[in-house]
Design a protein around this motif. Structure first.
Motif, PDB file in Angstrom:
ATOM      1  N   GLU A 149      10.086  -2.372  -0.905  1.00  0.00           N
ATOM      2  CA  GLU A 149       9.520  -2.099   0.507  1.00  0.00           C
ATOM      3  C   GLU A 149       8.331  -1.127   0.193  1.00  0.00           C
ATOM      4  N   LEU A 150       7.172  -1.335   1.075  1.00  0.00           N
ATOM      5  CA  LEU A 150       6.086  -0.659   0.940  1.00  0.00           C
ATOM      6  C   LEU A 150       5.590  -0.013   2.099  1.00  0.00           C
ATOM      7  N   VAL A 151       4.441   0.986   1.951  1.00  0.00           N
ATOM      8  CA  VAL A 151       4.044   1.669   3.077  1.00  0.00           C
ATOM      9  C   VAL A 151       2.504   1.249   3.047  1.00  0.00           C
ATOM     10  N   MET A 152       1.946   0.814   3.906  1.00  0.00           N
ATOM     11  CA  MET A 152       0.560   0.495   3.903  1.00  0.00           C
ATOM     12  C   MET A 152      -0.486   1.349   4.835  1.00  0.00           C
ATOM     13  N   TRP A 153      -1.444   2.074   4.300  1.00  0.00           N
ATOM     14  CA  TRP A 153      -2.138   2.827   5.454  1.00  0.00           C
ATOM     15  C   TRP A 153      -3.669   2.719   4.762  1.00  0.00           C
ATOM     16  N   TRP A 154      -4.499   2.631   6.069  1.00  0.00           N
ATOM     17  CA  TRP A 154      -5.858   2.466   5.523  1.00  0.00           C
ATOM     18  C   TRP A 154      -5.991   1.265   4.521  1.00  0.00           C
ATOM     19  N   PRO A 214     -18.932   1.854  -0.452  1.00  0.00           N
ATOM     20  CA  PRO A 214     -17.896   2.052  -1.597  1.00  0.00           C
ATOM     21  C   PRO A 214     -16.401   2.833  -0.519  1.00  0.00           C
ATOM     22  N   HIS A 215     -15.421   2.308  -0.937  1.00  0.00           N
ATOM     23  CA  HIS A 215     -14.120   2.801  -0.375  1.00  0.00           C
ATOM     24  C   HIS A 215     -13.064   2.350  -1.376  1.00  0.00           C
ATOM     25  N   PRO A 216     -11.987   3.119  -1.323  1.00  0.00           N
ATOM     26  CA  PRO A 216     -10.979   2.986  -2.444  1.00  0.00           C
ATOM     27  C   PRO A 216      -9.889   2.005  -2.215  1.00  0.00           C
ATOM     28  N   HIS A 217      -8.968   1.614  -3.150  1.00  0.00           N
ATOM     29  CA  HIS A 217      -7.860   0.743  -3.062  1.00  0.00           C
ATOM     30  C   HIS A 217      -6.770   1.314  -4.163  1.00  0.00           C
ATOM     31  N   THR A 218      -5.590   1.100  -3.825  1.00  0.00           N
ATOM     32  CA  THR A 218      -4.488   1.387  -4.727  1.00  0.00           C
ATOM     33  C   THR A 218      -3.499   0.274  -4.429  1.00  0.00           C
ATOM     34  N   GLY A 219      -2.936  -0.039  -5.678  1.00  0.00           N
ATOM     35  CA  GLY A 219      -1.439  -0.978  -5.442  1.00  0.00           C
ATOM     36  C   GLY A 219      -1.613  -2.232  -5.103  1.00  0.00           C
ATOM     37  N   LEU A 220      -2.765  -3.005  -5.305  1.00  0.00           N
ATOM     38  CA  LEU A 220      -3.171  -4.230  -4.714  1.00  0.00           C
ATOM     39  C   LEU A 220      -4.153  -4.927  -5.646  1.00  0.00           C
ATOM     40  N   GLN A 221      -4.301  -6.258  -5.328  1.00  0.00           N
ATOM     41  CA  GLN A 221      -5.214  -7.128  -5.646  1.00  0.00           C
ATOM     42  C   GLN A 221      -6.131  -7.678  -4.630  1.00  0.00           C
ATOM     43  N   GLU A 249       0.705   3.091   9.508  1.00  0.00           N
ATOM     44  CA  GLU A 249       1.370   2.492   8.339  1.00  0.00           C
ATOM     45  C   GLU A 249       2.196   1.320   8.825  1.00  0.00           C
ATOM     46  N   VAL A 250       2.250   0.386   7.606  1.00  0.00           N
ATOM     47  CA  VAL A 250       2.953  -0.861   7.861  1.00  0.00           C
ATOM     48  C   VAL A 250       4.092  -0.911   6.693  1.00  0.00           C
ATOM     49  N   ALA A 251       5.338  -0.960   7.164  1.00  0.00           N
ATOM     50  CA  ALA A 251       6.372  -1.223   6.157  1.00  0.00           C
ATOM     51  C   ALA A 251       6.920  -2.495   5.695  1.00  0.00           C
ATOM     52  N   CYS A 252       6.765  -3.027   4.614  1.00  0.00           N
ATOM     53  CA  CYS A 252       6.884  -4.266   4.219  1.00  0.00           C
ATOM     54  C   CYS A 252       7.822  -4.599   3.463  1.00  0.00           C
ATOM     55  N   SER A 253       8.779  -5.615   3.696  1.00  0.00           N
ATOM     56  CA  SER A 253       9.663  -6.317   2.581  1.00  0.00           C
ATOM     57  C   SER A 253       9.952  -7.811   2.852  1.00  0.00           C
ATOM     58  N   ALA A 254      10.952  -8.399   2.389  1.00  0.00           N
ATOM     59  CA  ALA A 254      11.006  -9.760   2.454  1.00  0.00           C
ATOM     60  C   ALA A 254      10.994 -10.346   3.746  1.00  0.00           C
ATOM     61  N   SER A 255      10.395 -11.445   3.772  1.00  0.00           N
ATOM     62  CA  SER A 255      10.483 -12.452   5.298  1.00  0.00           C
ATOM     63  C   SER A 255      11.152 -13.651   4.714  1.00  0.00           C
ATOM     64  N   ARG A 260       4.417   3.738  -2.020  1.00  0.00           N
ATOM     65  CA  ARG A 260       5.917   3.551  -1.593  1.00  0.00           C
ATOM     66  C   ARG A 260       6.278   4.529  -0.749  1.00  0.00           C
ATOM     67  N   ASN A 261       5.739   5.503  -0.421  1.00  0.00           N
ATOM     68  CA  ASN A 261       6.228   6.738   0.514  1.00  0.00           C
ATOM     69  C   ASN A 261       5.035   7.536   1.140  1.00  0.00           C
ATOM     70  N   HIS A 262       5.410   8.221   2.089  1.00  0.00           N
ATOM     71  CA  HIS A 262       4.477   9.049   2.668  1.00  0.00           C
ATOM     72  C   HIS A 262       3.621   9.893   1.597  1.00  0.00           C
ATOM     73  N   ASP A 263       4.354  10.608   0.826  1.00  0.00           N
ATOM     74  CA  ASP A 263       3.613  11.705  -0.171  1.00  0.00           C
ATOM     75  C   ASP A 263       2.552  10.825  -0.926  1.00  0.00           C
ATOM     76  N   GLU A 264       2.972   9.813  -1.405  1.00  0.00           N
ATOM     77  CA  GLU A 264       1.857   9.030  -2.072  1.00  0.00           C
ATOM     78  C   GLU A 264       0.540   8.701  -1.429  1.00  0.00           C
ATOM     79  N   ILE A 265       0.806   8.376  -0.283  1.00  0.00           N
ATOM     80  CA  ILE A 265      -0.349   8.096   0.516  1.00  0.00           C
ATOM     81  C   ILE A 265      -1.253   9.413   0.980  1.00  0.00           C
ATOM     82  N   VAL A 266      -0.495  10.449   0.993  1.00  0.00           N
ATOM     83  CA  VAL A 266      -1.211  11.772   1.167  1.00  0.00           C
ATOM     84  C   VAL A 266      -2.100  12.273  -0.086  1.00  0.00           C
TER      85      VAL A 266
END
Length: 328
Positions: free
Chosen positions: A264-269, A74-81, A10-16, A274-280
């Protein structure tokens, strides 16, 4: 494009926010499938996770030969462009919004995942000398827009002349050229081709942070040299960006920018949440073939779809901003 790492973290992201030039060096990641190619990944990494809302950058090629192609089931995506941008070659895109499109050099293909989408990507053979070369990028959606519907946009920007260079603006606005493609946060995306021994001062929005990906040439950002595949970062607060090609051969860069992303984000695969439960939940629904992601029709590859890798044994927890260099 899919993130096909067998054990993605996972990668947690916020402002740079650091000012000055910072160089991000790529790491090689195999793009798997029946026809695997290596890609150079500069975002995300622990040193820096985002540039504006740009949260993922794979740079690949030039690769040649009949087996040096792309075949991503075919593979999935959420929360992005997803932003597909080619320098050469062609890629066949199919998604669960019913879109079938060919990605061609110098033409933007922008797919909005929103609440959920799936797609496939297969390079199109165009003869024994065909060359696949380009970049695949992701843009994180803000919370207010991350559950939006599936969408797809195509745009072929006209080249514009700059001193010693030529630019194609595929997202946002630069040097009087503006892309009509819709984004959910202020962004900039442009290809700039530089003549040999050319130097260019680009007027930029001081509210933006910027990244320059070196694709070809002896590129310098201000006084800082970039190797091919490096991503140079300049923080907000400046009104110009100095780009030079110090070599005797033409150069090429991708210029990316945007206002610092403050959520703040959580990126995985292939999921942005936004959190662990969403990714699960996203993983479970993908494995269960839930309609949240739909289905791709017409894909002729070996695998019907990519299975999600196993989740790590510990919760996917965002790192605190105080524990991250420049929140990255």
């Amino acid at each position: 494009m899919s993130n096909l790492e067998a054990a993605p973290t996972e990668v947690a992201c916020s402002a740079s926010r650091t000012a000055g030039i910072e160089v991000l060096h790529p790491r090689e990641v195999p793009l798997g499938g029946p026809r695997a190619i290596p890609v150079q990944r500069t975002l995300p990494q622990r040193q820096r996770s985002l540039i504006g809302a740009w949260c993922f950058l794979d740079h690949y090629g030039p690769v040649t030969g009949p087996t040096a192609g792309m075949d991503v089931a075919p593979h999935p995506h959420t929360g992005l462009q997803t932003v597909s941008w080619l320098f050469s070659g062609e890629v066949d895109h199919r998604d669960s919004a019913g879109v079938h499109a060919i990605v061609r050099p110098g033409e933007l293909n922008l797919m909005t995942a929103g609440a959920g989408i799936c797609h496939s990507e297969v390079s199109v053979p165009s003869g024994p000398g065909s060359v696949l070369h380009g970049a695949q990028l992701w843009v994180a959606l803000p919370d207010a827009a991350r559950h939006t519907g599936r969408d797809f946009a195509h745009y072929a920007p006209e080249p514009i002349a700059l001193p010693g260079a030529q630019a194609r603006v595929f997202l946002g606005e630069l040097a009087g050229s503006r892309s009509p493609a819709h984004t959910f946060t202020p962004l900039l995306g442009a290809q700039i081709d530089l003549d040999s021994n050319a130097a260019l001062d680009v007027d930029i929005d001081p509210a933006f942070e910027h990244g320059v990906l070196c694709d070809a040439g002896e590129i310098e950002i201000g006084p800082t040299a970039l190797a091919v595949g490096d991503l140079g970062y300049q923080g907000p607060g400046r009104t110009t960006l100095h780009i030079a090609n110090a070599g005797g051969q033409p150069g090429r860069v991708l210029l990316l920018g945007g206002t610092p992303f403050t959520e703040e984000l959580v990126m995985w695969w292939n999921f942005v949440g936004r959190n662990h439960d969403e990714i699960v939940t996203y993983r479970r629904l993908w494995q269960a073939r839930d309609e949240r992601f739909g289905a791709v029709t017409g894909y002729q590859g070996t695998l019907a779809r990519l299975p999600a890798p196993p989740l790590p044994g510990t919760p996917l927890l965002p790192r605190q901003a105080s524990n991250r260099k420049d929140a990255g």
